[in-house]
Design an enzyme around this catalytic site. Structure first.
Site, short mmCIF file in Angstrom:
data_model
loop_
_atom_site.label_atom_id
_atom_site.label_comp_id
_atom_site.label_asym_id
_atom_site.label_seq_id
_atom_site.Cartn_x
_atom_site.Cartn_y
_atom_site.Cartn_z
N GLN A 1 0.83 -1.20 0.00
CA GLN A 1 0.00 0.00 0.00
C GLN A 1 0.87 1.25 0.00
OE1 GLN A 1 -3.66 -0.20 1.06
NE2 GLN A 1 -3.85 1.92 0.43
N PHE A 2 1.29 1.69 -1.19
CA PHE A 2 2.16 2.86 -1.29
C PHE A 2 1.47 4.13 -0.80
CE2 PHE A 2 -0.11 3.32 -5.25
CZ PHE A 2 -0.15 4.69 -5.48
N THR A 3 0.14 4.15 -0.78
CA THR A 3 -0.57 5.36 -0.37
C THR A 3 -0.45 5.65 1.13
OG1 THR A 3 -2.66 4.16 -0.12
CG2 THR A 3 -2.23 5.16 -2.28
#
Length: 147
Positions: free
Chosen positions: A78-80
């Site tokens: 989850q890069f966010t």
């Protein structure tokens, strides 16, 4: 390295309408990486996750770990998690580690989790995923290896 952990009764992840990972009682772990994250950050986070006492004992007190209950972990990249919302209304992801380096660390993270003998399921790095869960509690915790 940052993780968002949710205690779940069940969770699964779909890619292209097919379930690629599914667990019953355990933890849904969203995982993000930033510049300067290393294996040391992974070791710190893995140790925290597997020893975090957020499951109820027989008296209803959060006193048990994922190891104690024999639960499973669903790990989702989850890069966010590194979104910067300080300016304007569109998040900036400049603090997220580039995809190639993040994948290497995500794979290492999952290898180290699996080495703890906990059942680990994963999504597919870089894919559009649909994550479903039944949050238990709800219990949601954020851990940042830099803090």
């Amino acid at each position: 390295m940052k993780v968002l952990i949710q205690r779940v009764k069940q969770a699964n992840v779909k890619v292209n309408e097919s379930i690629v990972g599914s667990i019953n009682y355990g933890l849904l772990v969203f995982v993000g990486f930033t510049t300067y994250d290393t294996e040391k950050d992974i070791d710190y986070i893995v140790k925290k996750i597997i020893n975090l006492r957020i499951f109820d004992d027989k008296n209803g007190i959060m006193n048990l770990s994922i190891i104690d209950i024999g639960g499973s972990i669903l790990s989702i990249s989850q890069f966010t998690l590194y979104a910067d919302t300080s300016k304007g209304h569109r998040p900036s992801y400049i603090n997220s580690l580039n995809s190639n380096e993040a994948k290497k660390l995500y794979d290492l993270f999952n290898i180290k989790l699996k080495a703890t003998n906990i059942n680990i399921e994963t999504g597919i790095f870089g894919s559009e995923m649909e994550v479903s869960l039944v949050n238990d509690g709800p219990v949601t915790i954020i851990i940042d290896s830099k803090k």
